[in-house]
Design a protein around this motif. Structure first.
Motif, PDB file in Angstrom:
ATOM      1  N   LYS A  66       0.821  -1.211   0.000  1.00  0.00           N
ATOM      2  CA  LYS A  66       0.000   0.000   0.000  1.00  0.00           C
ATOM      3  C   LYS A  66       0.855   1.261   0.000  1.00  0.00           C
ATOM      4  O   LYS A  66       0.450   2.289  -0.514  1.00  0.00           O
ATOM      5  CB  LYS A  66      -0.934   0.013   1.216  1.00  0.00           C
ATOM      6  N   ARG A  67       2.057   1.181   0.605  1.00  0.00           N
ATOM      7  CA  ARG A  67       2.966   2.344   0.617  1.00  0.00           C
ATOM      8  C   ARG A  67       4.070   2.131  -0.392  1.00  0.00           C
ATOM      9  O   ARG A  67       4.748   1.112  -0.383  1.00  0.00           O
ATOM     10  CB  ARG A  67       3.584   2.537   2.004  1.00  0.00           C
ATOM     11  N   ASP A  72       1.148   6.925   0.139  1.00  0.00           N
ATOM     12  CA  ASP A  72       0.025   6.004   0.326  1.00  0.00           C
ATOM     13  C   ASP A  72      -0.597   5.694  -1.041  1.00  0.00           C
ATOM     14  O   ASP A  72      -1.119   6.600  -1.693  1.00  0.00           O
ATOM     15  CB  ASP A  72      -1.006   6.647   1.259  1.00  0.00           C
ATOM     16  N   CYS A  73      -0.535   4.435  -1.447  1.00  0.00           N
ATOM     17  CA  CYS A  73      -1.041   4.065  -2.771  1.00  0.00           C
ATOM     18  C   CYS A  73      -2.240   3.123  -2.684  1.00  0.00           C
ATOM     19  O   CYS A  73      -2.521   2.383  -3.629  1.00  0.00           O
ATOM     20  CB  CYS A  73       0.073   3.437  -3.604  1.00  0.00           C
ATOM     21  N   ARG A  74      -2.942   3.180  -1.565  1.00  0.00           N
ATOM     22  CA  ARG A  74      -4.100   2.297  -1.412  1.00  0.00           C
ATOM     23  C   ARG A  74      -5.114   2.531  -2.538  1.00  0.00           C
ATOM     24  O   ARG A  74      -5.703   1.585  -3.056  1.00  0.00           O
ATOM     25  CB  ARG A  74      -4.759   2.541  -0.044  1.00  0.00           C
ATOM     26  N   VAL A  77      -4.414   0.507  -5.566  1.00  0.00           N
ATOM     27  CA  VAL A  77      -4.747  -0.918  -5.413  1.00  0.00           C
ATOM     28  C   VAL A  77      -6.257  -1.116  -5.560  1.00  0.00           C
ATOM     29  O   VAL A  77      -6.722  -2.043  -6.236  1.00  0.00           O
ATOM     30  CB  VAL A  77      -4.245  -1.467  -4.052  1.00  0.00           C
ATOM     31  N   GLU A 101      -6.773  -7.578   3.610  1.00  0.00           N
ATOM     32  CA  GLU A 101      -5.946  -6.396   3.867  1.00  0.00           C
ATOM     33  C   GLU A 101      -5.197  -6.554   5.175  1.00  0.00           C
ATOM     34  O   GLU A 101      -5.744  -7.023   6.174  1.00  0.00           O
ATOM     35  CB  GLU A 101      -6.835  -5.129   3.913  1.00  0.00           C
ATOM     36  N   ASP A 105      -0.282  -4.494   3.202  1.00  0.00           N
ATOM     37  CA  ASP A 105      -0.667  -4.959   1.875  1.00  0.00           C
ATOM     38  C   ASP A 105      -2.180  -5.047   1.696  1.00  0.00           C
ATOM     39  O   ASP A 105      -2.918  -5.206   2.665  1.00  0.00           O
ATOM     40  CB  ASP A 105      -0.147  -6.389   1.630  1.00  0.00           C
ATOM     41  N   ILE A 106      -2.578  -5.017   0.415  1.00  0.00           N
ATOM     42  CA  ILE A 106      -3.887  -5.556   0.036  1.00  0.00           C
ATOM     43  C   ILE A 106      -3.569  -6.802  -0.769  1.00  0.00           C
ATOM     44  O   ILE A 106      -2.663  -6.796  -1.619  1.00  0.00           O
ATOM     45  CB  ILE A 106      -4.729  -4.544  -0.749  1.00  0.00           C
TER      46      ILE A 106
END
Ligand code: ADP
Ligand code: MG
Length: 354
Positions: A66-67, A72-74, A77, A101, A105-106
């Motif tokens: 996610k990071r 923050d790249c949620r 995803v 989750e 991670d997702i």
């Protein structure tokens, strides 16, 4: 070339989808599935084979960080999940089964494609028969056509992202990795720097609008690789690769295309053209005669065929050495075989310079 942002106004990637239907469980994924080994990895993801403890069914679990680069790249995803959901009815796209989750991670639990990447068939000494290649390209085009009908563009089609349901005999294709996929027409033009150097289309390098035609360029590259075992634009370094792409510097020499039909060259030539509008659509490609050509099947198993021989063609037999017979072949300035670059480098706006 200078550093550019994905979207000059907001800095946010445009065309991201945010609505998903799949529930994201916070239960530990390992309590439901046994992880049984790694299938592949990219910059921000690891994909593991996993087995549902209750049913014994095999899946692929894609662990997406996610990071990334301190950001923050949620949302990215979630977008990848949303695209997979939109493509749920597409039989050529891998199915999203469940999602989990953790703090880091997702995890996307995906349909398992047991045959691995078609990339392995591009680099193998035993190349696929032309009849198999045309079947895989037809299926890829069917998948791409359906995506495009839903205004989705994949933007990262390459032999590592086209998997097979079984290895031997080669099964059906499944398109994976929708991390760079975008919805077209969702506000503003798409002019992002995306993709992997060797596979990137000229309009991406030139920061020109991205359309469905960008995916068709990739289909041309994939076809070239399956047919020749070589990557058409790979240079000794990134700069040379970009130059090859922007000049559409492709080797169509007899040497590269030994023992495949001239129709294969014609098909690839129609796709690897600089101007996106001049490329045929996925639907138009599907009516190209190469893809429907009748090949006679080799009576021998592939392992007993000589290396890099294919097509036992009668009508479309291997080109002769007759110097007059050059209709579809050009002499290339770079007749030396280009090799693949295994150190995959994915460009992104965050990476910046092209
Ligand atoms: P990335 O975004 O990191 O490139 P991908 O989704 O492309 O991640 O997955 C990386 C690799 O993992 C693929 O190239 C493939 O080898 C393997 N892989 C991905 N999804 C599956 C799947 N559903 N079944 C089997 N292998 C998979
Ligand atoms: Mg990938």
């Amino acid at each position: 070339m200078s550093r550019r942002r994905l979207d000059s106004r907001s800095g946010a990637p445009s065309g991201l989808l945010s609505v998903i239907q799949t529930a994201i469980s916070t239960e530990p994924v390992e309590s439901v599935y046994d992880m049984t080994g790694e299938l592949g990895r990219g910059k921000f993801a690891v994909v593991k084979r996993c087995v549902d403890k209750a049913t014994g069914k095999v899946f692929a679990a894609k662990f997406l960080r996610k990071r990334r680069r301190g950001r923050d790249c949620r949302a990215e995803v979630i977008h990848e999940m949303a695209v997979l959901e939109m493509a749920r009815s597409n039989p050529r796209v891998v199915n999203l089964h469940a999602a989990y989750e953790t703090d880091h991670d997702i995890i996307l639990v995906l349909e398992y494609a047991a045959g691995g990447e078609i990339f392995d068939h591009c680099v193998s000494d035993e190349m696929l028969a032309e009849v198999q290649i045309t079947r895989l390209i037809r299926q890829t085009l069917e998948g791409v056509h359906q995506l495009h009908q839903n205004n989705l563009v994949h933007l990262d089609l390459k032999p590592q992202n086209i998997l097979l349901t079984s290895l031997s005999p080669p099964g059906d294709i499944k398109i994976v990795d929708f991390g760079l996929a975008r919805r077209l027409g969702a506000g503003g033009e798409l002019r992002e720097i995306l993709g992997t150097p060797e596979y990137v289309a000229p309009e991406i390098l030139n920061y020109e609008p991205i359309t469905t035609a960008t995916d068709l360029w990739s289909v041309g590259v994939i076809s070239y690789m399956l047919v020749t075992g070589e990557s058409p634009f790979a240079g000794d370094d990134k700069q040379e690769t970009y130059l090859n792409v922007s000049q559409v510097n492709v080797d169509y020499s007899r040497e590269a295309f030994s023992r495949v039909s001239e129709l294969a060259v014609d098909f690839i030539r129609t796709l690897l053209v600089k101007t996106p509008e001049d490329r045929p659509s996925a639907a138009e490609c599907l009516s190209h005669p190469w893809l429907w050509q009748q090949f006679c099947l080799s009576p021998e198993p592939p392992s007993s065929r000589p290396v890099r021989e294919r097509s036992c063609g009668t009508k479309w037999a291997a080109p002769t050495e007759d110097p007059e017979d050059k209709e579809n072949f050009l002499e290339s300035p770079h007749s030396q075989a280009k090799r693949f670059r295994y150190d995959e480098e994915t460009l992104s706006a965050a990476d910046g310079d092209v």
